[in-house]
Design an enzyme around this catalytic site. Structure first.
Site, PDB file in Angstrom:
ATOM      1  N   SER A 102       0.835  -1.196   0.000  1.00  0.00           N
ATOM      2  CA  SER A 102       0.000   0.000   0.000  1.00  0.00           C
ATOM      3  C   SER A 102       0.879   1.259   0.000  1.00  0.00           C
ATOM      4  O   SER A 102       1.722   1.418  -0.877  1.00  0.00           O
ATOM      5  CB  SER A 102      -0.964  -0.058   1.193  1.00  0.00           C
ATOM      6  OG  SER A 102      -2.029   0.837   1.037  1.00  0.00           O
ATOM      7  N   ASP A 223      -9.664  -5.399  -5.421  1.00  0.00           N
ATOM      8  CA  ASP A 223      -9.231  -4.512  -4.335  1.00  0.00           C
ATOM      9  C   ASP A 223     -10.117  -3.266  -4.355  1.00  0.00           C
ATOM     10  O   ASP A 223     -10.157  -2.548  -5.359  1.00  0.00           O
ATOM     11  CB  ASP A 223      -7.756  -4.143  -4.557  1.00  0.00           C
ATOM     12  CG  ASP A 223      -7.176  -3.243  -3.473  1.00  0.00           C
ATOM     13  OD1 ASP A 223      -7.930  -2.782  -2.594  1.00  0.00           O
ATOM     14  OD2 ASP A 223      -5.957  -2.989  -3.520  1.00  0.00           O
ATOM     15  N   HIS A 253      -7.593  -5.701  -0.010  1.00  0.00           N
ATOM     16  CA  HIS A 253      -6.378  -4.898  -0.128  1.00  0.00           C
ATOM     17  C   HIS A 253      -5.158  -5.559   0.519  1.00  0.00           C
ATOM     18  O   HIS A 253      -4.067  -5.004   0.485  1.00  0.00           O
ATOM     19  CB  HIS A 253      -6.656  -3.544   0.544  1.00  0.00           C
ATOM     20  CG  HIS A 253      -5.641  -2.477   0.286  1.00  0.00           C
ATOM     21  ND1 HIS A 253      -5.293  -2.035  -0.979  1.00  0.00           N
ATOM     22  CD2 HIS A 253      -4.888  -1.740   1.160  1.00  0.00           C
ATOM     23  CE1 HIS A 253      -4.390  -1.083  -0.884  1.00  0.00           C
ATOM     24  NE2 HIS A 253      -4.116  -0.888   0.395  1.00  0.00           N
TER      25      HIS A 253
END
Length: 273
Positions: A102, A223, A253
């Site tokens: 991320s 996602d 995610h």
């Protein structure tokens, strides 16, 4: 197996651990709201082939001294890249394969531009240079979506943490949903608010054109935070050699938590271990 290395200084503050005893070195960097426990399912495999460095960013609820995260200092992703470089230099750990989940995907890019000698490869997992849509770019969110997230964090952080975890982690893995929820709740609410403004408001697209270290972009197919198109955008814009792997059936995610077998399969192929 833990490498016999005394941890002190910044490394101690960031809860750094070096595991495994392979020839090559790999760093695993978590994202917003998490701590190093998000890597627990893949460390046992990676540590058979690599020396693995895990740590917690200073915003994490796992950090003992919560005053160390100063929002006025960490007013962009760039200071995090300085912490990463300082941590690796202190531990004399490198050159490495850097795996950033991320927001850490872009932190790794920034660090590799400053110190390409410290990195052999970058692997970004569910990373994005920009979350807000524009005329020629699909980031996944409209500006008012982000405004709503920020408002909800500010008004009732605990309730937002429960709701956010249930949306972004694959619901077929309730233990992982609860684990992320617990991590979020350990973060201070004002820290989460300040960091969310930085992350969701970031635009690091121009950074990609300066990344010369080989980069592998891994993206879950389903996602809710990052659309698949972002992975191909990153591949197109990265200056150096780059590849994209979509884990088609990965929901949510956090593939390192909920699709770890598939993720490890991709990593085995890319890194040949």
């Amino acid at each position: 197996m833990v490498v016999n290395q005394k941890i002190s200084g910044l490394a101690a503050v960031m809860n750094a651990k070096i595991l495994g005893s392979g020839e090559r070195s790999i760093v695993l960097a978590h994202g917003f709201g998490c701590d190093q426990s998000v890597w627990d399912k893949i460390i046992p495999v990676l540590s058979q082939s690599f020396k693995v460095l895990v740590f917690d960013w200073l915003f994490s609820g796992a950090i003992k001294d919560q005053t160390l995260y100063d929002p006025s200092k960490y007013n962009s992703l760039d200071p995090f890249s300085d912490d990463l470089i300082a941590l690796m230099e202190e531990l004399k750990f490198g050159p490495v394969v850097f795996v950033g989940h991320s927001m850490s995907g872009m932190i790794g890019c920034a660090a590799s531009i400053k110190r390409p000698d410290l990195f052999t490869n970058l692997i970004s997992i569910a990373a994005s240079p920009r979350y807000i849509n524009s005329e020629d770019y699909k980031g996944g969110f409209e500006s008012n979506d982000i405004d709503t997230i920020i408002t909800n964090i500010g008004s009732n952080y605990e309730a937002w943490a429960v709701a956010f975890a249930s949306v972004v982690v694959d619901s077929k893995d309730p233990l992982s949903v609860k684990r992320f929820e617990k991590c979020l709740k350990k973060m201070k609410a004002d820290t989460a608010l300040a960091l969310a403004k930085i992350v969701f408001g970031s635009d690091e697209r121009e950074l990609l054109g300066q990344v010369s270290v080989p980069c592998h972009v891994i993206q879950p197919g389903k996602d809710v935070i990052v659309p698949v198109s972002v992975a191909y955008f990153m591949q197109e814009k990265i200056k150096g050699e780059s590849t994209v792997d979509i884990i088609e059936d990965a929901m949510g995610h956090f593939p390192q938590m909920t699709s770890h077998i598939e993720l490890l399969g991709v990593m085995r192929r890319l890194l040949e271990f």
